[in-house]
Design an enzyme around this catalytic site. Structure first.
Site: not given
Length: 486
Positions: A79, A146
């Site tokens: 991400d 994350e």
């Protein structure tokens, strides 16, 4: 699109980064990039597994002659932080990142670049696809989410990984070898207020703070950069102390892990006080710009007349709000007594939203010491609860304790010095790396973190150094050749 990026060296790295950046991948919206990585692994006919939370693991056997080396886990997160300039029209859920070359830097047009941690992901893809890179048995671990909770690392199940060494590719200075990181906790304060109808004989103004540098709320917190929420609150507090100012709404900041760059408020003032209001604001703006003249050269604070709103906050709720945000700590709370120059504990007041009877304040508190993280979290909770707000703590994750006796640290330390004729900076960082959480699941892992130089992460000024990427790529290849024997 991005053809000039694909022409950069090393081509195998930049081409994979360009491929990745064509796939939308904001945090919490990783479905497309998970499928992209899954297809990539299957297309290489490598063992590919997606776990129940969405992490992807691709396994590649050792190259001939490397079978007796310790198996290695390469790890990066899929991400990216989705931030854009207000004047940029962009849909992170639908569009790929539009990149360009600016001297030694790769940048994006008005948005975050995604080099954090896209260059790590691209590195892993290039190594998995390669036919001429020597390496031991590999497990490429692509984690999700994350940036907004580390739910991928938290959901990683024991037993899924067999490697003995973990190379985390999420450090943002190419001369740094990371051996520790901060943990964090999200703090959300929410409340309500009664609205009051706006009477006749008033003028309304829109106050806008913009042009701040922003950046990573951990790595950049030590710089003392402007926080748009604190600056806006300072302006509103001053005006409300001197005049009969009423707040209609506030919308400042966004993501918890980004230092807020922009804030906008709508306020109402008695028509008889408009001249004094403008004079007071001019003084306050001038003082702020003087204070930040070195750090925030693009800071802009505008005050413009706007349409009168129907309602404003009741006076008591307004007074409590402005005093609460003033009292809540923002920035560095404590420096590490053990590692010079390292922030130990900090808080970022990331979001302040006041609208239609609802108040929402979001913070991210970080620390490499759990007890101090709890202390600051308790301090913030006390401030918000005294204001009558409900407080929720969530997303708590641990730090990563340094191990200076690490075998893989010795390998990287010696290789870096040999390749660059200088010592690497061996350090812990004031950011949340997944190593701390992964280490909870796999306590025997020997972990290290490194990466290419990236500036302005978590802001539209994010950029990746081209020359640094070349240096980093060579370093990665040498590390893989020099993994210790089993």
């Amino acid at each position: 699109m991005n053809d000039e990026i694909r022409a950069l060296e090393p081509r195998e790295l930049w081409n994979k980064f360009a491929d990745l950046n064509e796939v939308p991948r904001p945090s919490k919206k990783e479905e497309r990039v998970i499928e992209f990585i899954k297809k990539f692994g299957n297309g290489l006919k490598l063992e590919t597994e997606v776990d129940k939370v969405g992490n992807v693991v691709i396994r590649k056997p050792a190259t001939p002659g490397m079978e007796n080396k310790k198996p290695v886990i390469l790890q990066s997160h899929l991400d990216m932080v989705h931030q854009k300039n207000n004047d940029t029209s962009f849909n992170f859920e639908q569009q790929g990142i539009d990149m360009y070359v600016d001297g030694d830097w790769v940048r994006a047009k008005g948005t975050t670049l995604g080099a954090d941690n896209g260059l790590g992901v691209a590195t892993m893809m290039a190594i998995l696809e390669s036919k001429n890179i020597d390496h031991p048995a590999l497990e490429a671990l692509f984690t999700i989410d994350e940036e907004t909770g580390m739910t991928g690392a938290k959901g990683l199940e024991p037993g899924m990984l067999k490697g003995e060494i973990l190379l985390n590719l999420d450090t943002e200075e190419d001369d740094e070898i990371g051996i520790g990181c901060a943990g964090g906790v999200d703090i959300t304060a929410s409340g309500t207020y009664q609205e009051e109808e706006v009477l006749a004989g008033v003028a309304a103004f829109s106050i806008t703070v913009r042009g701040l540098t922003g950046g990573h709320s951990g790595m950049d917190i030590i710089k003392g950069l402007g926080n748009a929420n604190k600056l806006m609150n300072r302006l509103l507090y001053r005006a409300s102390e001197e005049l009969e100012l009423r707040v209609a709404e506030i919308n400042g900041g966004g993501l918890r892990n980004a230092i807020p760059r922009e804030s906008e408020a709508v306020v109402v003032i008695d028509e008889m006080q408009v001249k004094v209001f403008k004079a007071e604001m001019d003084k306050a703006v001038e003082a702020i710009k003087t204070e930040f003249s070195t750090l925030e050269t693009k800071l802009s604070i505008s005050i413009e007349e706007t349409k009168v709103p129907e309602n404003v906050m009741n006076l008591l709720s307004q007074e409590v709000l402005l005093k609460t945000v003033y009292a809540a700590h923002n920035g560095v709370y404590r420096m590490s007594p053990d590692i010079e120059g390292l922030v130990e504990t900090s808080n970022n007041i990331a979001k302040v939203e006041v609208k239609e009877g609802n108040i929402n304040i979001k913070c991210l508190t970080r620390s490499s010491v759990d007890s101090t993280k709890e202390d600051l979290a308790n301090s913030l909770t006390a401030v918000f609860e005294l204001a009558g707000y409900e407080v929720e703590k969530s997303g708590d994750y641990p730090g990563w304790a340094p191990n200076r006796n690490s075998d893989i640290l010795k390998v990287l330390d010696e290789l870096y010095q040999k390749m660059n004729n200088e010592k690497a900076n061996i350090a812990a960082c004031h950011a949340g790396l997944e190593c701390g959480i992964i280490g909870q699941h796999y306590p025997d892992l020997d972990m290290i973190s490194f990466g290419p130089t990236i500036r302005g992460a978590h802001s539209p000024d994010e950029r990746a150094s081209i020359s640094s990427a070349q240096k980093y790529w060579k370093f990665v290849l040498e590390i893989l050749k020099n993994i210790p024997q089993n």
